[in-house]
Scaffold this motif. Structure first.
Motif, PDB file in Angstrom:
ATOM      1  N   GLY A   1      16.549 120.012 -16.002  1.00 24.82           N
ATOM      2  CA  GLY A   1      16.534 119.651 -14.584  1.00 24.82           C
ATOM      3  C   GLY A   1      16.181 118.197 -14.363  1.00 24.82           C
ATOM      4  O   GLY A   1      16.841 117.488 -13.598  1.00 24.82           O
ATOM      5  N   TRP A   2      15.121 117.723 -15.036  1.00 25.56           N
ATOM      6  CA  TRP A   2      14.749 116.315 -14.892  1.00 25.56           C
ATOM      7  C   TRP A   2      15.867 115.416 -15.405  1.00 25.56           C
ATOM      8  O   TRP A   2      16.196 114.404 -14.794  1.00 25.56           O
ATOM      9  N   TRP A   3      16.447 115.802 -16.516  1.00 24.88           N
ATOM     10  CA  TRP A   3      17.520 114.997 -17.100  1.00 24.88           C
ATOM     11  C   TRP A   3      18.720 114.934 -16.153  1.00 24.88           C
ATOM     12  O   TRP A   3      19.341 113.884 -15.988  1.00 24.88           O
ATOM     13  N   LEU A   4      19.054 116.054 -15.539  1.00 28.22           N
ATOM     14  CA  LEU A   4      20.153 116.068 -14.569  1.00 28.22           C
ATOM     15  C   LEU A   4      19.849 115.157 -13.377  1.00 28.22           C
ATOM     16  O   LEU A   4      20.713 114.369 -12.951  1.00 28.22           O
ATOM     17  N   VAL A   5      18.642 115.268 -12.839  1.00 29.83           N
ATOM     18  CA  VAL A   5      18.259 114.431 -11.695  1.00 29.83           C
ATOM     19  C   VAL A   5      18.321 112.955 -12.087  1.00 29.83           C
ATOM     20  O   VAL A   5      18.803 112.113 -11.324  1.00 29.83           O
ATOM     21  N   HIS A   6      17.866 112.654 -13.276  1.00 30.97           N
ATOM     22  CA  HIS A   6      17.886 111.272 -13.766  1.00 30.97           C
ATOM     23  C   HIS A   6      19.321 110.756 -13.933  1.00 30.97           C
ATOM     24  O   HIS A   6      19.630 109.642 -13.532  1.00 30.97           O
ATOM     25  N   ARG A   7      20.178 111.581 -14.513  1.00 29.57           N
ATOM     26  CA  ARG A   7      21.573 111.148 -14.759  1.00 29.57           C
ATOM     27  C   ARG A   7      22.353 110.991 -13.458  1.00 29.57           C
ATOM     28  O   ARG A   7      23.162 110.084 -13.328  1.00 29.57           O
ATOM     29  N   VAL A   8      22.115 111.878 -12.491  1.00 30.41           N
ATOM     30  CA  VAL A   8      22.834 111.803 -11.221  1.00 30.41           C
ATOM     31  C   VAL A   8      22.301 110.648 -10.385  1.00 30.41           C
ATOM     32  O   VAL A   8      23.047 110.025  -9.630  1.00 30.41           O
TER      33      VAL A   8
ATOM     34  N   LEU B   1      26.667 114.450 -18.673  1.00 28.24           N
ATOM     35  CA  LEU B   1      26.281 115.104 -17.424  1.00 28.24           C
ATOM     36  C   LEU B   1      26.879 116.505 -17.334  1.00 28.24           C
ATOM     37  O   LEU B   1      26.202 117.457 -16.940  1.00 28.24           O
ATOM     38  N   ALA B   2      28.115 116.640 -17.728  1.00 32.11           N
ATOM     39  CA  ALA B   2      28.758 117.960 -17.709  1.00 32.11           C
ATOM     40  C   ALA B   2      28.081 118.901 -18.708  1.00 32.11           C
ATOM     41  O   ALA B   2      27.886 120.087 -18.412  1.00 32.11           O
TER      42      ALA B   2
ATOM     43  N   PHE C   1      24.366 123.478 -19.790  1.00 37.76           N
ATOM     44  CA  PHE C   1      23.124 124.015 -20.346  1.00 37.76           C
ATOM     45  C   PHE C   1      22.213 124.562 -19.255  1.00 37.76           C
ATOM     46  O   PHE C   1      21.618 125.631 -19.411  1.00 37.76           O
ATOM     47  N   HIS C   2      22.101 123.846 -18.152  1.00 37.71           N
ATOM     48  CA  HIS C   2      21.229 124.269 -17.061  1.00 37.71           C
ATOM     49  C   HIS C   2      21.741 125.569 -16.425  1.00 37.71           C
ATOM     50  O   HIS C   2      20.960 126.490 -16.181  1.00 37.71           O
ATOM     51  N   VAL C   3      23.023 125.647 -16.186  1.00 41.44           N
ATOM     52  CA  VAL C   3      23.610 126.859 -15.614  1.00 41.44           C
ATOM     53  C   VAL C   3      23.534 128.013 -16.614  1.00 41.44           C
ATOM     54  O   VAL C   3      23.240 129.151 -16.235  1.00 41.44           O
ATOM     55  N   ALA C   4      23.762 127.725 -17.891  1.00 41.38           N
ATOM     56  CA  ALA C   4      23.681 128.780 -18.909  1.00 41.38           C
ATOM     57  C   ALA C   4      22.265 129.334 -19.004  1.00 41.38           C
ATOM     58  O   ALA C   4      22.076 130.556 -19.105  1.00 41.38           O
ATOM     59  N   ALA C   5      21.261 128.461 -18.930  1.00 43.92           N
ATOM     60  CA  ALA C   5      19.874 128.932 -18.954  1.00 43.92           C
ATOM     61  C   ALA C   5      19.584 129.794 -17.736  1.00 43.92           C
ATOM     62  O   ALA C   5      18.872 130.804 -17.826  1.00 43.92           O
TER      63      ALA C   5
END
Length: 148
Positions: free
Chosen positions: A67-74, A4-5, A10-14
């Motif tokens: 984004g989808w992966w983050l939403v899924h993991r959270v 998750l981290a 990656f999301h913030v870097a993009a």
């Protein structure tokens, strides 16, 4: 490091890379306009500035995946209003970005045209670029605030 981290990084870097590319293109257009270039946005399609557009494209393609992966993991439901609004804005922004690239390409090829026509094309590119930046900042605002 937890996955998750890593995803958040990656999301913030993009996002940072995208904002940096947008800033570079805007800076280049502003500098060429201040230098007297008739087609300041079109000059951003010259090398090496075209790489900023490519970096923007790579960042934009990575957002739905991370984004989808983050939403899924959270564990957030995809039906939350802020996620749906951001997704709709993302689709709109992607279309506006493609339109912007098309208009900038046309502006670059606009040699030998009347100054009035070129001024109108520049104004259209500026309006489209402004809409693209507003949509991008709206999405970032939704991602940061996560309103309920």
């Amino acid at each position: 490091m937890e996955s998750l981290a890593i995803l958040k990084v990656f999301h913030v870097a993009a996002t940072v890379v995208l904002l940096g590319s947008v800033a570079a293109v805007i800076y280049r257009a502003w500098r060429s306009w201040k230098g007297g270039d008739r087609l300041p946005f079109a000059s951003t399609l010259q090398r090496p500035w075209v790489y900023a557009w490519v970096v923007m494209a790579v960042s934009l393609v990575s957002f739905p995946v991370t984004g989808w992966w983050l939403v899924h993991r959270v564990g957030w439901p995809l039906g939350q209003t802020w996620i749906l609004t951001a997704a709709v804005l993302y689709v709109i922004g992607g279309g506006v970005w493609l339109l912007l690239i098309n208009r900038v390409s046309r502006l670059r090829l606009a040699t030998g045209l009347d100054e009035v026509v070129i001024a109108a094309k520049r104004r259209n590119v500026l309006i489209i670029a402004t809409v693209a930046v507003v949509v991008l900042l709206s999405i970032i605002g939704l991602m940061v605030t996560k309103p309920v």
